[in-house]
Design an enzyme around this catalytic site. Structure first.
Site, short mmCIF file in Angstrom:
data_model
loop_
_atom_site.label_atom_id
_atom_site.label_comp_id
_atom_site.label_asym_id
_atom_site.label_seq_id
_atom_site.Cartn_x
_atom_site.Cartn_y
_atom_site.Cartn_z
N THR B 44 0.83 -1.21 0.00
CA THR B 44 0.00 0.00 0.00
C THR B 44 0.86 1.26 0.00
OG1 THR B 44 -1.79 -1.12 1.17
CG2 THR B 44 -1.76 1.28 1.29
N ILE B 71 2.23 1.27 7.26
CA ILE B 71 2.25 1.76 5.87
C ILE B 71 3.35 2.80 5.63
CG2 ILE B 71 0.80 2.49 3.92
CD1 ILE B 71 -1.64 1.74 5.44
N CYS B 127 -7.91 0.82 6.27
CA CYS B 127 -7.02 1.71 7.02
C CYS B 127 -7.85 2.74 7.79
CB CYS B 127 -6.07 2.40 6.05
SG CYS B 127 -6.93 3.44 4.88
N GLY B 241 -4.55 -16.20 5.48
CA GLY B 241 -4.02 -17.48 5.94
C GLY B 241 -3.84 -18.54 4.88
#
EC number: 1.3.-.-
Lengths: 280, 314
Positions: B44, B71, B127, B241
């Site tokens: 990102t 980030i 976010c 996962g």
């Protein structure tokens, strides 16, 4: 489904990092605290190695230990001529406990060599390394490289007591001059270390310093390096996840261009310019 | 031969395996040929420079990891000058992940990264939104809808909304993203978690809390991918996962069109191309000629929709 894909079939034509299952030749204690693990490795992997680089080890899930992420470990020795890769480690947590269970004939998955190793410029004739405890493991291959390049090396080894002084014989066997300082005989104080190093600078001249692991030694070498305009490098550690530079977990702050920047220990390091490094 | 090609809206992928944002970068080209996977998804980026969070940024919890990286970003200029050209040497589509503190800043960045060489934009609406007390856009349907409308107006490229598991309203948020203009949903991101060192009594992450990822997140992400596939008519990209071809198949059966592999790459950096090979073998052994035939093939028709969309454990 058990279709095991050899990663070599997927690799780019000239890989710089290898992921391999390497057979364990031996994995024995060398004294009360440290163990030496010797892996059998292909020559093309060993020829990529440089002093100061590390491997990212997939510690096995054995002996009741369940480490998940890989563990970074600096190279202790690499010998293309005999096909061996050496790691010196101290059992401190789940990952190293799992490593200690490995036996001759087992395999260990390694990823590497990774990161940027030590620099030895062509006109650096007298190299001085200063480290304490297991930090000496990281600096050991530097002695090997200095010997291969025909440079003079002085190793100042600091430890709690003489019986845990690592690598003294190793450095001496490579023709290095070894100076030992210990807590028990009171020689490892920063004041004494400063006097020892200043004497080296005055009598022999020093072209570069190398260190790792100790904040106090870093500050001292920064001061002496600045005083005499002697360059230096430091190997640093940080918790890592990927080891390749993708996740940005392992950053540390450095002084650069009058400001402060975060650099990745795994990618821009683990070896950094000593004056740019910040004590922690 | 099994056809592994999938369509995520208008974007054609040669196989359904791509990286999760933050677990992939140019450096992985050192390890395998990056054209072996279905898409490239960048870490990102934000418009401006960001340092990220204090260290330690990562710790291990039984069989999974926590991270709080924050980030770090070199900004949009660096991205367009350096990162986009790097990926243009590959034939694989490039998906850019972006984030913003406010809906307007987010939309500006969305427009700025709408450039030649970018094939889709993943909008990380998981976010924190500083206009909503730091709550992520994708926690609530209303803030999801508002930000997606602004992002939709900022680009003609496909928009993938990355949802968060830190919500109690997964189907509603998914529908809000669709109504706001999302072309696909990435389901999901890490779930807020914590670990404390009992000897020092200090949290194990510098930021105190962080996101859980790895195998222990998988059942949660799978549940969400299933709910989102049922709640909307846009493609779902499963994420959470996934470590092997069986995990991929599980998400595809639940209704995902493609998947993202994240933390597993930290354990085995070549896991994505290995999964592509293994998935083909797994589908062939099941008698499938195309991966499309398994997508959404979960056998659940007996269940009441109230069960499918439940938010509390039964």
């Amino acid at each position: 489904m058990n279709a095991v894909v050899r990663s070599s079939a997927l690799e780019p034509t000239n890989p710089v990092a290898f992921e391999r299952d390497l057979p364990v030749i031996s994995n024995e204690p060398v004294n009360g605290e440290y163990r030496l693990m010797i892996l059998s490795a292909p020559v093309e992997l060993l020829e990529q190695c440089h002093a100061g680089q590390f491997f990212h080890l997939l510690c096995p899930q054995i002996g009741g230990e369940t480490p998940y992420l890989r563990r970074p470990m600096s190279i202790y020795g690499f010998y293309p001529e005999k096909g061996e890769l050496h790691f010196l480690y101290k059992v401190t947590g789940e990952g190293t406990r799992a490593l200690s269970h490995l036996k001759t004939g087992d395999t260990l998955n390694v990823l590497g060599p990774l990161g940027r190793g030590f620099t030895i410029e062509d006109d650096w004739d007298h190299l001085v390394l200063v480290a304490r405890g297991v930090g000496l493991a990281t600096l050991a291959p530097l002695a090997l490289e200095a010997k291969r390049l025909g440079r003079k090396l002085t190793a100042i080894c600091s430890a709690r007591s003489a019986d845990v002084l690592m690598s003294v014989e190793y450095f001496e066997a490579l023709g290095a001059r070894v100076i030992t300082v210990t807590d028990t005989d009171g020689t490892s104080s920063i004041e004494n270390l400063e006097a020892v190093i200043e004497q080296l600078v005055a009598l022999d001249g020093v072209d570069a310093f190398y260190t790792c692991g100790s904040n106090r030694i870093l500050r001292l070498l920064q001061k002496i390096g600045e005083r005499h305009d002697i360059p230096g490098e430091i190997a640093l550690e940080q918790q890592m996840a990927c080891g390749l530079g993708m996740c940005h977990c392992c950053v540390r702050p450095f002084r650069k261009d009058g400001g402060q920047v975060n650099l990745r220990v795994c990618r821009e390091g683990p070896v950094f310019d000593m004056q740019e490094a910040m004590p922690w | 031969m099994v056809d592994l090609g999938v369509d995520v809206g208008s974007l054609k992928l040669k196989n359904p395996i791509m990286p999760a944002s933050g677990t992939f970068s140019e450096e992985l080209a050192d390890v395998f040929d990056l054209d072996l996977i279905g898409a490239h998804v960048t870490k990102t980026i934000t418009r401006g420079l960001r340092d990220g969070n204090p260290t330690p940024r990562v710790c291990e919890v039984s069989g999974s990891m926590l991270n709080s990286i924050g980030i770090p970003s070199k900004g949009v200029g660096y991205f367009i000058e350096k990162v986009v050209p790097f990926y243009q040497q590959y034939k694989t589509p490039l998906v850019v992940s972006i984030s913003g503190n406010t809906a307007d800043e987010f939309a500006t960045l969305c427009s700025e990264v709408t450039v030649e060489g970018v094939d889709a934009i993943e909008v990380n609406i998981s976010c924190p939104n500083i206009e909503e007390d730091g709550k992520a856009f994708a926690i609530r349907p209303s803030s999801t809808y508002d930000v997606m409308c602004k992002l939709r107006q900022a680009t003609h490229l496909p928009l993938w909304a990355k949802l968060t598991p830190n919500t109690g309203e997964t189907p509603e948020v998914a529908r809000a993203a669709e109504e706001g203009g999302a072309d696909a949903l990435v389901v999901a991101n890490t779930i807020l978690a914590m670990a404390i060192d009992i000897r020092t009594r200090k949290p194990k992450l510098g930021n105190l809390m962080g996101g859980l990822s790895g195998p222990s997140l998988k059942p949660i992400a799978l549940r969400m991918a299933y709910q989102c596939a049922r709640a909307t008519n846009i493609p779902v990209i499963g994420c959470g996962g996934i470590s092997n071809a069986e995990d991929v198949l599980e998400f595809l059966i639940a209704g995902a069109t493609a998947v993202q592999v994240g933390t597993a790459t930290f354990i085995d950096p070549a896991i994505m191309p290995k999964i592509v090979t293994d998935l083909e073998a797994l589908l062939a052994s099941g008698g499938y000629s195309s991966v499309r035939d398994v997508i959404g093939s979960v056998i659940d028709e007996e269940q009441d929709p109230g069960v499918v969309f439940m938010e509390a454990a039964p």
